[in-house]
Design a protein around this motif. Structure first.
Motif, PDB file in Angstrom:
ATOM      1  N   PRO A  16     -34.709  15.397  -3.902  1.00 15.29           N
ATOM      2  CA  PRO A  16     -34.903  16.187  -5.125  1.00 15.29           C
ATOM      3  C   PRO A  16     -34.015  15.713  -6.269  1.00 15.29           C
ATOM      4  N   GLY A  17     -34.654  15.576  -7.436  1.00 16.69           N
ATOM      5  CA  GLY A  17     -33.916  15.241  -8.646  1.00 16.69           C
ATOM      6  C   GLY A  17     -33.417  13.822  -8.725  1.00 16.69           C
ATOM      7  N   ALA A  18     -33.897  12.937  -7.857  1.00 18.39           N
ATOM      8  CA  ALA A  18     -33.382  11.562  -7.831  1.00 18.39           C
ATOM      9  C   ALA A  18     -33.919  10.705  -8.962  1.00 18.39           C
ATOM     10  N   ALA A  19     -35.008  11.119  -9.609  1.00 18.17           N
ATOM     11  CA  ALA A  19     -35.756  10.215 -10.472  1.00 18.17           C
ATOM     12  C   ALA A  19     -34.962   9.699 -11.666  1.00 18.17           C
ATOM     13  N   PHE A  20     -34.287  10.568 -12.394  1.00 18.86           N
ATOM     14  CA  PHE A  20     -33.808  10.199 -13.722  1.00 18.86           C
ATOM     15  C   PHE A  20     -32.278  10.227 -13.842  1.00 18.86           C
ATOM     16  N   VAL A  21     -31.597   9.816 -12.780  1.00 20.31           N
ATOM     17  CA  VAL A  21     -30.142   9.648 -12.789  1.00 20.31           C
ATOM     18  C   VAL A  21     -29.846   8.176 -13.101  1.00 20.31           C
ATOM     19  N   HIS A  22     -28.961   7.928 -14.036  1.00 18.67           N
ATOM     20  CA  HIS A  22     -28.710   6.557 -14.491  1.00 18.67           C
ATOM     21  C   HIS A  22     -28.204   5.654 -13.365  1.00 18.67           C
ATOM     22  N   PRO A  23     -28.539   4.356 -13.430  1.00 22.74           N
ATOM     23  CA  PRO A  23     -28.012   3.402 -12.447  1.00 22.74           C
ATOM     24  C   PRO A  23     -26.512   3.179 -12.643  1.00 22.74           C
ATOM     25  N   ASN A  24     -25.900   2.672 -11.576  1.00 21.52           N
ATOM     26  CA  ASN A  24     -24.483   2.259 -11.622  1.00 21.52           C
ATOM     27  C   ASN A  24     -23.560   3.423 -11.986  1.00 21.52           C
ATOM     28  N   THR A  25     -23.891   4.599 -11.466  1.00 23.14           N
ATOM     29  CA  THR A  25     -23.041   5.773 -11.645  1.00 23.14           C
ATOM     30  C   THR A  25     -22.699   6.344 -10.272  1.00 23.14           C
ATOM     31  N   PRO A  26     -21.617   7.094 -10.150  1.00 20.92           N
ATOM     32  CA  PRO A  26     -21.274   7.681  -8.844  1.00 20.92           C
ATOM     33  C   PRO A  26     -22.373   8.565  -8.286  1.00 20.92           C
ATOM     34  N   LEU A  27     -23.066   9.325  -9.144  1.00 17.86           N
ATOM     35  CA  LEU A  27     -24.137  10.190  -8.655  1.00 17.86           C
ATOM     36  C   LEU A  27     -25.295   9.359  -8.108  1.00 17.86           C
ATOM     37  N   GLU A  36     -25.119   6.386  -6.750  1.00 17.88           N
ATOM     38  CA  GLU A  36     -24.712   5.815  -5.460  1.00 17.88           C
ATOM     39  C   GLU A  36     -24.726   6.889  -4.373  1.00 17.88           C
ATOM     40  N   ALA A  37     -24.311   8.103  -4.732  1.00 14.93           N
ATOM     41  CA  ALA A  37     -24.323   9.190  -3.748  1.00 14.93           C
ATOM     42  C   ALA A  37     -25.751   9.511  -3.320  1.00 14.93           C
ATOM     43  N   LEU A  38     -26.706   9.456  -4.241  1.00 12.88           N
ATOM     44  CA  LEU A  38     -28.108   9.716  -3.898  1.00 12.88           C
ATOM     45  C   LEU A  38     -28.676   8.620  -3.001  1.00 12.88           C
ATOM     46  N   THR A  39     -28.274   7.389  -3.243  1.00 14.01           N
ATOM     47  CA  THR A  39     -28.729   6.287  -2.390  1.00 14.01           C
ATOM     48  C   THR A  39     -28.173   6.443  -0.985  1.00 14.01           C
ATOM     49  N   THR A  40     -26.909   6.784  -0.886  1.00 14.94           N
ATOM     50  CA  THR A  40     -26.304   7.045   0.420  1.00 14.94           C
ATOM     51  C   THR A  40     -27.011   8.193   1.128  1.00 14.94           C
ATOM     52  N   ALA A  41     -27.274   9.263   0.387  1.00 16.06           N
ATOM     53  CA  ALA A  41     -27.916  10.435   0.980  1.00 16.06           C
ATOM     54  C   ALA A  41     -29.332  10.117   1.450  1.00 16.06           C
ATOM     55  N   ALA A  42     -30.045   9.251   0.723  1.00 13.56           N
ATOM     56  CA  ALA A  42     -31.401   8.888   1.131  1.00 13.56           C
ATOM     57  C   ALA A  42     -31.385   8.185   2.478  1.00 13.56           C
ATOM     58  N   ALA A  43     -30.438   7.261   2.654  1.00 13.60           N
ATOM     59  CA  ALA A  43     -30.339   6.558   3.933  1.00 13.60           C
ATOM     60  C   ALA A  43     -30.015   7.519   5.067  1.00 13.60           C
ATOM     61  N   GLN A  44     -29.088   8.414   4.832  1.00 11.36           N
ATOM     62  CA  GLN A  44     -28.676   9.329   5.899  1.00 11.36           C
ATOM     63  C   GLN A  44     -29.735  10.392   6.176  1.00 11.36           C
ATOM     64  N   ARG A  45     -30.469  10.786   5.143  1.00  9.86           N
ATOM     65  CA  ARG A  45     -31.576  11.723   5.394  1.00  9.86           C
ATOM     66  C   ARG A  45     -32.674  11.041   6.214  1.00  9.86           C
ATOM     67  N   ALA A  46     -32.912   9.774   5.968  1.00 15.29           N
ATOM     68  CA  ALA A  46     -33.921   9.053   6.745  1.00 15.29           C
ATOM     69  C   ALA A  46     -33.592   9.086   8.234  1.00 15.29           C
ATOM     70  N   VAL A  47     -32.314   8.980   8.571  1.00 18.04           N
ATOM     71  CA  VAL A  47     -31.901   9.034   9.980  1.00 18.04           C
ATOM     72  C   VAL A  47     -32.173  10.426  10.556  1.00 18.04           C
ATOM     73  N   GLN A  48     -32.003  11.453   9.736  1.00 21.88           N
ATOM     74  CA  GLN A  48     -32.199  12.831  10.211  1.00 21.88           C
ATOM     75  C   GLN A  48     -33.655  13.175  10.488  1.00 21.88           C
ATOM     76  N   ILE A  49     -34.607  12.390   9.959  1.00 20.58           N
ATOM     77  CA  ILE A  49     -36.019  12.788  10.069  1.00 20.58           C
ATOM     78  C   ILE A  49     -36.837  11.773  10.883  1.00 20.58           C
ATOM     79  N   ILE A  50     -36.168  10.987  11.741  1.00 22.13           N
ATOM     80  CA  ILE A  50     -36.887  10.018  12.572  1.00 22.13           C
ATOM     81  C   ILE A  50     -37.569  10.728  13.746  1.00 22.13           C
ATOM     82  N   ALA A  51     -38.455  10.012  14.410  1.00 19.79           N
ATOM     83  CA  ALA A  51     -39.128  10.556  15.593  1.00 19.79           C
ATOM     84  C   ALA A  51     -38.091  10.957  16.629  1.00 19.79           C
ATOM     85  N   GLY A  52     -38.277  12.100  17.239  1.00 15.60           N
ATOM     86  CA  GLY A  52     -37.329  12.635  18.217  1.00 15.60           C
ATOM     87  C   GLY A  52     -36.356  13.614  17.616  1.00 15.60           C
TER      88      GLY A  52
END
Length: 606
Positions: free
Chosen positions: A244-255, A257-273
């Motif tokens: 949510p809200g990831a679309a229009f946050v500027h590149p190369n900002t702490p927010l 980078e935090a959204l990119t990190t969160a996307a990777a970790q959320r992907a792990v949470q929603i795998i099969a099993g």
């Protein structure tokens, strides 16, 4: 709020129309799910190949075949300002995955061309087909079948649709799209448009034009007008494929980078099993596609999505028609004005409340479905929240309940227009679409003699010769998928707008595209059947009276049927060779009609 009756009716008919094809798609996905997760299914030799190039400490992490493995498909290149920030993303994703006991690998790259560079050039004739090439490239990347989830790094015009189509072939996997965000605002859109108009009249030099353009497009990030790239970002929010809200946050900002990190970790949470297993096939369903169309109408987005959403839906076994778009447009108020529909850019839109406000408004009005599956969980309501950093930690809070700038963003009960920004056009010239959200009321109906051109350069040359001094309808034909790959005719916009400003009644009718750059000039585009595929456009002659009526949705030629039937069709120009175009001849021959997405990937529409 109960769902709006027209939204419910359109949704129901899409479900009914798609029952057979959707069932076949879901059966295909179920078979893939049974093959097992990630690298665990690979033989030792296959497994060893999958991480042979890693250093020894990396190999040690990868040895566990049951550890979740994320596949990254990236559209990185440093010619696209929007995609240049992606250079760093794989490292951020790998670190994020490692922190939760997973691994991540770049599964493959896909081509990513910039329409802003190729506008008016031969390369633009490859642009639409690049979407299907990207889809196929995504399929190749994921064909390693060694992943538990996938992250898509792409933003711009054909790239997000191509990644989506390709990823849907692997719909048993959770898939999250990871945007990079818009560049900061530069030269105002009003000033940019003014300088472009002066250049079209020959009143400023190329150096002055280049200076204005460089002040507009000046740094990393997505171009800030509301064209196809930023409409893609709206679509990803409305379909629940972003956080949510990831679309229009500027590149190369702490927010960011935090959204990119969160996307990777959320992907792990929603795998099969996992308890929250969320395969992409469940996210992209009929209700999600209706939400995307409603979002397109409410925001006045790019006309390219009348092609892309149709093709994306088809990849998920869902059949959309332009009538679905038209019916939803008639009940969805236009609540966003961003350039070229207004004067401000997407950064001002985000500051005024952005997608969180839009989604809240659409849900509260019963115009969007909340009962959908999203990568964030919690249905579409989760997307009326916005991300923030609190003491370095990523959190989401409810977005604003009221617009912070009514010149950009309005509530549903006080819209800019009572209907959305798109109209289906139909009549003796075929079927087409028109973006009406920026067209003044006095320009919605035009009846004038045709001036026929076989490409946009002919029209521009006529303008420079001083020939366009009377009311006319410009018929620019042989610009469809089968003729030359359906390039955008963006170069026509400044000239057509200038003629309108001079007091002429002018409209465009074409089997080509205009995209999110469609603005003040009325343009009936994507005319189907196209001139090169038996369309009436091939028989139009200079002086034929053409009526373009966006109020009634009519696109007529005032020539009797017998006369038209007796006329020979014009011969298409040869667009087939040079600048790589010869490589795409098979795609031109195989391309389906615009209303079916202009794709080469689906046999039933080829």
């Amino acid at each position: 709020m109960p769902i709006h009756p027209v939204v419910a009716e359109v949704t129901d008919r899409i479900i009914a129309r798609s029952r057979e094809s959707r069932s076949a798609y879901l059966a295909q996905i179920a078979a893939a799910q049974r093959s097992g997760p990630g690298r665990a299914k690979l033989s030792c030799a296959n497994f060893a190949h999958a991480f042979a190039a890693l250093p020894e400490d990396g190999k040690a992490k990868m040895r566990n075949p049951t550890a979740p493995n994320l596949g990254i498909v990236t559209a990185y290149n440093d010619m696209l300002s929007a995609h240049q920030p992606y250079e760093r993303f794989p490292d951020v994703i790998r670190a994020a995955a490692e922190a939760v006991g997973a691994t991540a690998q770049v599964a493959g790259g896909v081509p990513a061309m910039c329409d802003g560079v190729t506008q008016g050039r031969p390369g633009m004739e490859l642009s639409l087909f690049s979407r299907d090439v990207i889809a196929m490239s995504t399929g190749i990347a994921l064909s390693h079948d060694a992943f538990d989830a996938a992250l898509m790094l792409g933003i711009c015009d054909k790239i997000v649709p191509g990644l989506t189509i390709g990823a849907l072939a692997f719909g048993h996997l959770p898939v999250i799209f990871v945007p990079g965000g818009p560049m900061t605002s530069g030269l105002s859109n009003a000033e940019k448009a003014r300088v472009r108009g002066l250049y079209a009249e020959g009143k400023v030099s190329r150096e002055e034009l280049l200076d204005a353009e460089m002040k507009s497009y000046h740094g990393p990030g997505t171009c800030t007008f509301y064209g196809t790239a930023n409409t893609n970002q709206m679509m990803m929010e409305m379909t629940g494929l972003h956080l949510p809200g990831a679309a229009f946050v500027h590149p190369n900002t702490p927010l960011r980078e935090a959204l990119t990190t969160a996307a990777a970790q959320r992907a792990v949470q929603i795998i099969a099993g996992a308890e929250a297993y969320t395969p992409m096939a469940q996210v992209v369903d009929e209700k999600a596609m209706v939400n995307a169309i409603v979002g397109l109408m409410a925001t006045g987005g790019s006309t390219n999505h009348t092609l892309h959403m149709v093709a994306i839906a088809r990849a998920a076994g869902i059949i959309l028609t332009w009538a679905d778009f038209d019916d939803l447009s008639r009940v969805t108020p236009l609540i966003v004005k961003v350039y070229p529909n207004g004067s401000e850019d997407v950064n001002a839109f985000q500051a005024a409340g952005g997608m969180a406000f839009v989604i809240r408004q659409l849900l509260d009005a019963g115009l969007a479905h909340d009962d959908v599956v999203t990568v964030a969980g919690g249905g579409l309501r989760a997307y009326q929240r916005e991300p923030f950093l609190e003491d370095g930690a990523l959190v989401w809070r409810d977005g604003p309940a009221e617009s912070l700038n009514l010149d950009i963003l309005r509530p549903v009960n006080d819209p800019f227009q009572p209907e959305g920004g798109l109209r289906l056009m139909a009549g003796g010239l075929g079927r087409a679409v028109m973006k009406t959200s920026a067209v003044k009321a006095e320009h919605l109906v035009i009846e004038a003699p045709a001036r026929v051109f076989d490409d946009q350069d002919e029209l521009l040359a006529a303008f420079r010769r001083g020939e366009l001094t009377e009311d006319f309808v410009a018929v620019v034909r042989f610009q469809g998928p089968k003729a030359n790959g359906m390039p955008e005719l963006h170069s026509l916009t400044p000239t057509l707008v200038l003629l309108l400003d001079r007091g002429l009644k002018v409209a465009l009718v074409t089997d080509g595209r205009m995209s999110g750059a469609s603005g003040k000039a009325p343009a009936a585009i994507h005319v189907t059947p196209e001139a090169a595929d038996g369309g009436v456009l091939a028989k139009v002659q200079d002086g034929d009276m053409i009526r373009v009526d966006a109020v009634q949705g009519r696109l007529e030629i005032q020539v009797d049927a017998a006369t038209l039937a007796a006329r020979p069709a014009a011969t298409p120009p040869d667009h087939g060779r040079g600048f790589g175009r010869e490589l795409f001849g098979w795609m031109r021959r195989a391309a389906g009609p615009a209303e079916a997405g202009g794709s080469v990937l689906f046999e039933e529409v080829a």
